[in-house]
Design a protein around this motif. Structure first.
Motif, PDB file in Angstrom:
ATOM      1  N   PHE A 105       0.835  -1.173   0.000  1.00  0.00           N
ATOM      2  CA  PHE A 105       0.000   0.000   0.000  1.00  0.00           C
ATOM      3  C   PHE A 105       0.881   1.237   0.000  1.00  0.00           C
ATOM      4  CE2 PHE A 105      -4.162   1.463   1.813  1.00  0.00           C
ATOM      5  CZ  PHE A 105      -3.821   2.718   2.261  1.00  0.00           C
ATOM      6  N   ARG A 106       0.884   2.030  -1.055  1.00  0.00           N
ATOM      7  CA  ARG A 106       1.577   3.320  -0.943  1.00  0.00           C
ATOM      8  C   ARG A 106       0.697   4.408  -1.539  1.00  0.00           C
ATOM      9  NH1 ARG A 106       6.195   4.466  -5.286  1.00  0.00           N
ATOM     10  NH2 ARG A 106       5.212   3.531  -7.098  1.00  0.00           N
ATOM     11  N   ILE A 107       0.792   5.598  -0.957  1.00  0.00           N
ATOM     12  CA  ILE A 107      -0.085   6.693  -1.364  1.00  0.00           C
ATOM     13  C   ILE A 107       0.720   7.701  -2.176  1.00  0.00           C
ATOM     14  CG2 ILE A 107      -1.539   8.587  -0.539  1.00  0.00           C
ATOM     15  CD1 ILE A 107      -2.405   6.837   1.750  1.00  0.00           C
ATOM     16  N   LEU A 108       0.231   7.978  -3.380  1.00  0.00           N
ATOM     17  CA  LEU A 108       0.906   8.905  -4.291  1.00  0.00           C
ATOM     18  C   LEU A 108       0.053  10.148  -4.467  1.00  0.00           C
ATOM     19  CD1 LEU A 108       1.656   6.198  -7.022  1.00  0.00           C
ATOM     20  CD2 LEU A 108       3.284   7.066  -5.333  1.00  0.00           C
ATOM     21  N   LEU A 109       0.706  11.305  -4.526  1.00  0.00           N
ATOM     22  CA  LEU A 109      -0.031  12.555  -4.759  1.00  0.00           C
ATOM     23  C   LEU A 109      -0.340  12.699  -6.236  1.00  0.00           C
ATOM     24  CD1 LEU A 109       2.083  15.009  -2.582  1.00  0.00           C
ATOM     25  CD2 LEU A 109      -0.191  14.122  -2.058  1.00  0.00           C
ATOM     26  N   LEU A 110      -1.582  13.009  -6.536  1.00  0.00           N
ATOM     27  CA  LEU A 110      -1.985  13.309  -7.921  1.00  0.00           C
ATOM     28  C   LEU A 110      -2.538  14.736  -7.900  1.00  0.00           C
ATOM     29  CD1 LEU A 110      -2.554  12.426 -10.859  1.00  0.00           C
ATOM     30  CD2 LEU A 110      -4.644  11.331 -10.064  1.00  0.00           C
ATOM     31  N   GLY A 111      -1.616  15.700  -7.706  1.00  0.00           N
ATOM     32  CA  GLY A 111      -2.016  17.098  -7.610  1.00  0.00           C
ATOM     33  C   GLY A 111      -2.590  17.432  -6.249  1.00  0.00           C
ATOM     34  N   ASP A 112      -3.311  18.572  -6.171  1.00  0.00           N
ATOM     35  CA  ASP A 112      -3.847  19.023  -4.883  1.00  0.00           C
ATOM     36  C   ASP A 112      -5.275  18.545  -4.652  1.00  0.00           C
ATOM     37  OD1 ASP A 112      -5.432  20.714  -6.465  1.00  0.00           O
ATOM     38  OD2 ASP A 112      -4.036  22.377  -6.292  1.00  0.00           O
ATOM     39  N   SER A 113      -5.821  17.756  -5.589  1.00  0.00           N
ATOM     40  CA  SER A 113      -7.224  17.340  -5.476  1.00  0.00           C
ATOM     41  C   SER A 113      -7.428  15.842  -5.647  1.00  0.00           C
ATOM     42  CB  SER A 113      -8.082  18.047  -6.539  1.00  0.00           C
ATOM     43  OG  SER A 113      -7.778  19.413  -6.591  1.00  0.00           O
ATOM     44  N   ALA A 114      -6.363  15.067  -5.664  1.00  0.00           N
ATOM     45  CA  ALA A 114      -6.508  13.619  -5.820  1.00  0.00           C
ATOM     46  C   ALA A 114      -5.301  12.888  -5.238  1.00  0.00           C
ATOM     47  CB  ALA A 114      -6.675  13.256  -7.292  1.00  0.00           C
ATOM     48  N   LEU A 115      -5.556  11.662  -4.793  1.00  0.00           N
ATOM     49  CA  LEU A 115      -4.513  10.766  -4.297  1.00  0.00           C
ATOM     50  C   LEU A 115      -4.684   9.435  -5.006  1.00  0.00           C
ATOM     51  CD1 LEU A 115      -4.862  11.108  -0.402  1.00  0.00           C
ATOM     52  CD2 LEU A 115      -3.008  12.039  -1.810  1.00  0.00           C
ATOM     53  N   THR A 116      -3.571   8.756  -5.245  1.00  0.00           N
ATOM     54  CA  THR A 116      -3.662   7.395  -5.786  1.00  0.00           C
ATOM     55  C   THR A 116      -3.048   6.440  -4.774  1.00  0.00           C
ATOM     56  OG1 THR A 116      -3.677   8.079  -8.095  1.00  0.00           O
ATOM     57  CG2 THR A 116      -2.901   5.859  -7.643  1.00  0.00           C
ATOM     58  N   ILE A 117      -3.836   5.436  -4.385  1.00  0.00           N
ATOM     59  CA  ILE A 117      -3.360   4.435  -3.438  1.00  0.00           C
ATOM     60  C   ILE A 117      -2.968   3.207  -4.252  1.00  0.00           C
ATOM     61  CG2 ILE A 117      -3.952   3.071  -1.390  1.00  0.00           C
ATOM     62  CD1 ILE A 117      -6.430   5.575  -1.969  1.00  0.00           C
ATOM     63  N   GLU A 118      -1.679   2.891  -4.243  1.00  0.00           N
ATOM     64  CA  GLU A 118      -1.176   1.858  -5.149  1.00  0.00           C
ATOM     65  C   GLU A 118      -0.878   0.573  -4.389  1.00  0.00           C
ATOM     66  OE1 GLU A 118       1.345   3.256  -8.692  1.00  0.00           O
ATOM     67  OE2 GLU A 118       2.723   2.114  -7.435  1.00  0.00           O
ATOM     68  N   PHE A 119      -1.383  -0.539  -4.911  1.00  0.00           N
ATOM     69  CA  PHE A 119      -1.260  -1.840  -4.243  1.00  0.00           C
ATOM     70  C   PHE A 119      -0.219  -2.746  -4.875  1.00  0.00           C
ATOM     71  CE2 PHE A 119      -5.245  -0.186  -2.916  1.00  0.00           C
ATOM     72  CZ  PHE A 119      -5.439  -0.664  -1.630  1.00  0.00           C
ATOM     73  N   GLY A 120       0.377  -2.329  -5.961  1.00  0.00           N
ATOM     74  CA  GLY A 120       1.376  -3.170  -6.618  1.00  0.00           C
ATOM     75  C   GLY A 120       1.700  -2.595  -7.961  1.00  0.00           C
TER      76      GLY A 120
ATOM     77  N   ASP B 133     -14.974  11.360  -6.233  1.00  0.00           N
ATOM     78  CA  ASP B 133     -14.928  10.123  -7.008  1.00  0.00           C
ATOM     79  C   ASP B 133     -13.924   9.165  -6.389  1.00  0.00           C
ATOM     80  OD1 ASP B 133     -16.513   9.847  -9.520  1.00  0.00           O
ATOM     81  OD2 ASP B 133     -15.649  11.809  -9.972  1.00  0.00           O
ATOM     82  N   ILE B 134     -14.243   7.877  -6.482  1.00  0.00           N
ATOM     83  CA  ILE B 134     -13.355   6.822  -5.996  1.00  0.00           C
ATOM     84  C   ILE B 134     -13.212   5.837  -7.140  1.00  0.00           C
ATOM     85  CG2 ILE B 134     -13.086   4.978  -4.286  1.00  0.00           C
ATOM     86  CD1 ILE B 134     -15.141   6.940  -2.622  1.00  0.00           C
ATOM     87  N   VAL B 135     -12.025   5.783  -7.731  1.00  0.00           N
ATOM     88  CA  VAL B 135     -11.848   5.080  -9.011  1.00  0.00           C
ATOM     89  C   VAL B 135     -10.856   3.929  -8.884  1.00  0.00           C
ATOM     90  CG1 VAL B 135     -11.345   5.410 -11.462  1.00  0.00           C
ATOM     91  CG2 VAL B 135     -12.167   7.343 -10.114  1.00  0.00           C
ATOM     92  N   PRO B 136     -11.353   2.696  -8.780  1.00  0.00           N
ATOM     93  CA  PRO B 136     -10.410   1.574  -8.769  1.00  0.00           C
ATOM     94  C   PRO B 136      -9.890   1.302 -10.181  1.00  0.00           C
ATOM     95  CG  PRO B 136     -12.664   0.745  -8.627  1.00  0.00           C
ATOM     96  CD  PRO B 136     -12.748   2.255  -8.676  1.00  0.00           C
ATOM     97  N   THR B 137      -8.594   1.004 -10.297  1.00  0.00           N
ATOM     98  CA  THR B 137      -8.010   0.668 -11.599  1.00  0.00           C
ATOM     99  C   THR B 137      -7.274  -0.670 -11.444  1.00  0.00           C
ATOM    100  OG1 THR B 137      -5.997   1.926 -11.184  1.00  0.00           O
ATOM    101  CG2 THR B 137      -7.815   3.086 -12.247  1.00  0.00           C
ATOM    102  N   TYR B 138      -6.422  -1.042 -12.401  1.00  0.00           N
ATOM    103  CA  TYR B 138      -5.745  -2.345 -12.370  1.00  0.00           C
ATOM    104  C   TYR B 138      -5.133  -2.663 -11.011  1.00  0.00           C
ATOM    105  CZ  TYR B 138      -5.812  -3.474 -17.364  1.00  0.00           C
ATOM    106  OH  TYR B 138      -6.196  -3.834 -18.621  1.00  0.00           O
ATOM    107  N   ARG B 139      -4.357  -1.686 -10.486  1.00  0.00           N
ATOM    108  CA  ARG B 139      -3.590  -2.003  -9.273  1.00  0.00           C
ATOM    109  C   ARG B 139      -3.612  -0.842  -8.286  1.00  0.00           C
ATOM    110  NH1 ARG B 139       1.409   0.793 -10.668  1.00  0.00           N
ATOM    111  NH2 ARG B 139       0.868   1.886 -12.567  1.00  0.00           N
ATOM    112  N   SER B 140      -4.602   0.046  -8.424  1.00  0.00           N
ATOM    113  CA  SER B 140      -4.636   1.197  -7.523  1.00  0.00           C
ATOM    114  C   SER B 140      -6.051   1.751  -7.409  1.00  0.00           C
ATOM    115  CB  SER B 140      -3.678   2.286  -8.021  1.00  0.00           C
ATOM    116  OG  SER B 140      -4.050   2.720  -9.304  1.00  0.00           O
ATOM    117  N   VAL B 141      -6.218   2.705  -6.493  1.00  0.00           N
ATOM    118  CA  VAL B 141      -7.493   3.417  -6.358  1.00  0.00           C
ATOM    119  C   VAL B 141      -7.154   4.902  -6.377  1.00  0.00           C
ATOM    120  CG1 VAL B 141      -9.533   3.843  -4.929  1.00  0.00           C
ATOM    121  CG2 VAL B 141      -8.367   1.633  -4.800  1.00  0.00           C
ATOM    122  N   THR B 142      -7.827   5.674  -7.226  1.00  0.00           N
ATOM    123  CA  THR B 142      -7.634   7.122  -7.198  1.00  0.00           C
ATOM    124  C   THR B 142      -8.832   7.760  -6.509  1.00  0.00           C
ATOM    125  OG1 THR B 142      -6.212   7.129  -9.138  1.00  0.00           O
ATOM    126  CG2 THR B 142      -7.322   9.202  -8.611  1.00  0.00           C
ATOM    127  N   VAL B 143      -8.564   8.606  -5.518  1.00  0.00           N
ATOM    128  CA  VAL B 143      -9.608   9.304  -4.781  1.00  0.00           C
ATOM    129  C   VAL B 143      -9.537  10.785  -5.156  1.00  0.00           C
ATOM    130  CG1 VAL B 143     -10.510   9.889  -2.496  1.00  0.00           C
ATOM    131  CG2 VAL B 143      -9.424   7.666  -2.871  1.00  0.00           C
TER     132      VAL B 143
END
Lengths: 332, 247
Positions: free
Chosen positions: B18-33, B61-71
């Protein structure tokens, strides 16, 4: 002025690209539904507040060559954003200020003076059906707005019911100090993107010290930027993940793409940086040929900028009571 | 004591993914692999569900993708650091059946001809007869890894190695709604007519996306899909029953 009936508007000319937009279609990105919405949210909010609407009311986004509109009812309007030389019955009208437009008047636009996108708000907002919680047009998927497409000759638009204090709004204006100035070059502040590690130090330094030009292949989905090539460290395949407005993604040719309102919800290119929310309204007003320079910024600074901008706006033009509709939070 | 150390171990094992990446000032991506993997994808889907259930205000919005979730969040209501902290304290769980397999959908497809104009090319790539390529494409269960690209577009995988033909060099300017395409180890269904570069093997008459429904998509991440080859008459019959949204 008596109580205002809803506006009735006939489209005499559609203009180059005129679409119905609000602040975006949130809550469905997990289904692959693009957010869309106004490219310049600041100008949209200001236009709405000037005519007594809630911030979320739908407006017309007019691009470079504005539409020609016949108003069949008297109403109150405001035009913000780009200066596209608006006139009513041939006489110039002010921007960033609300005014009465009388029955039978024609609103048209002339040559663009500054910026790219003008926002036209009408008392009561543009009344098109809510699709998945928003009135925004996403023309690539033919979703929302007026039948999912830009305005064309012969269309008819109706306004919603104007707010209760519309008479007090007439002549309201945004103080000069808060009006943005649009030039042909902009400095956009960026925070490091989620895949900044895919790029070498050298590449990032080059990007920060170079000018990029907005290429003609730019639209509501994104701007292709031309300039110093940004090289990836490795050639590992990148697995698609979530995108955001303002994200700078870098395809294999090294020329970054600035993702804008109609962006796809997910993308397969690494994102080196993200333009801060407070600078996106300026990005929205750039036209092909304009130059961009990037400046580093922290997320804390980005947030402070956003808060300060909003506090200044609220002090000058307080928000109006929200109409009964989705507040933009996830609906499920 | 024993249960506590077990609890600790369980927590650690998920935390490392689990690692949290910044996607600008309005979104985060939580990456699982960093790979396309059923379990990693299921973890992302399960975590997205957990976030949805919090019903936090100001989360767009809460967007699951292949290996992460963007909030995606309202930067006037949240700041990245506070949200990251809240996300880290959310209960974690290993994905259950719903996230690992979801609902099984059988999707009828008319293969080849004008409905799958790239079938011959796909078969040649695979070194198979067209009928064998169809049988192979329809022989396995695919996982819906995510929805993206356009409204309701499912990214399905993994395509058998042999059929994993790359995208077309030049994308088509318009791919008809319902088209089933292949791009490397992925297969997908175009829910609406859009430009697209995937190699088209067939077409389904079943609508993937209806914007008039509050739940507009037929498929959800985590679901399973199996394609069923159908003949022209069945395609025509089903087409009359459920039209695509913008043909």
């Amino acid at each position: 002025m008596k109580e205002l009936p809803p506006a009735e508007i006939v489209v005499l000319k559609g203009g180059w690209l005129t679409t119905v937009q609000d602040l975006g279609r949130y809550g469905y990105q997990h289904d692959g539904v693009s957010v869309s919405g106004a490219m310049d949210s600041f100008s949209t909010i200001v236009a709405n507040r000037l005519v007594g609407n809630s911030d979320q009311a739908a407006v017309l986004e007019c691009t470079l060559k504005g539409p020609e509109l016949l108003f069949e009812q008297e109403t109150v309007i405001a035009i913000t954003g780009a200066d596209l030389s608006p006139t009513v019955n041939g006489a110039s009208v002010p921007t960033w200020q609300s005014f009465v437009i009388s029955r039978g008047s024609r609103l048209s636009f002339g040559p663009p003076q500054s910026g790219c996108r003008a926002y036209l708000a009408i008392a009561g907002g543009i009344d098109v059906p809510l699709v998945l919680g928003s009135r925004s047009t996403h023309y690539a998927s033919e979703t929302g707005g007026l039948q999912g497409r830009p305005l064309q000759q012969g269309d008819a638009l109706r306004g919603g019911n104007p707010g209760p204090f519309i008479n007090r709004q007439i002549g309201a204006e945004l103080p000069d100090a808060l009006r943005p100035r649009y030039g042909h070059a902009a400095t956009l502040h960026i925070t490091p993107g989620p895949q900044v590690d895919c790029f070498g130090e050298q590449s990032i330094r080059m990007m920060m010290s170079s000018d990029y030009t907005v290429s003609p292949q730019s639209d509501r989905m994104g701007y292709r930027l031309a300039g110093t090539k940004i090289a990836r460290k490795g050639l590992d395949q990148f697995i698609s993940d979530g995108t955001a407005m303002g994200a700078l993604q870098v395809p294999p040719d090294g020329q970054p793409i600035l993702l804008m309102a109609d962006r796809q919800t997910t993308g397969g290119y690494p994102k080196i940086a993200v333009v801060i929310s407070g600078d996106l309204p300026f990005a929205a007003q750039l036209v092909p040929g304009d130059r961009i320079r990037f400046a580093q910024c922290s997320v804390a600074e980005a947030r402070a900028t956003m808060r300060r901008q909003r506090a200044d706006l609220d002090a000058a033009l307080p928000p109006h009571v929200q109409q009964l509709r989705s507040d933009g939070t996830r609906s499920q | 004591m024993r249960s506590q150390s077990h609890e600790q171990r369980r927590k650690d094992s998920i935390e490392t993914t689990f690692r949290i990446l910044l996607l600008g000032d309005s979104a985060l991506t939580i990456e699982f692999g960093n790979e396309i993997d059923q379990k990693i994808n299921a973890r992302a889907i399960a975590f997205a569900e957990t976030i949805v259930r919090q019903r936090w205000n100001g989360i767009h919005d809460i967007v699951p993708t292949y290996r992460s979730v963007t909030v995606h969040f309202d930067p006037l209501q949240w700041d990245s650091a506070t949200l990251a902290k809240r996300l880290k304290t959310l209960p974690r769980r290993e994905p259950g059946r719903a996230e690992l397999h979801g609902i099984l959908h059988e999707i009828p497809v008319l293969y080849g001809g004008e409905w799958g104009p790239d079938l011959e090319e796909i078969a040649t790539f695979a070194g198979l007869q067209p009928a064998e390529a169809i049988a192979l494409h329809a022989s396995i269960y695919y996982r819906v890894y995510m929805l993206g690209f356009s409204p309701g577009f499912p990214y399905l995988g993994l395509v058998p190695e042999r059929l994993a033909i790359p995208r077309r060099a030049t994308p088509r300017t318009k791919v008809p709604a319902g088209s089933v395409g292949i791009a490397d180890r992925q297969t997908g269904i175009y829910p609406t007519a859009t430009p697209g570069g995937w190699q088209l093997i067939g077409r389904t008459p079943v609508a993937m996306y209806r914007k008039t429904r509050s739940n507009p998509c037929l498929l959800k991440p985590g679901d399973s899909v199996r394609f069923k080859p159908i003949a022209q008459d069945e395609f025509d019959h089903l087409s009359r029953e459920g039209r695509h949204d913008n043909d």
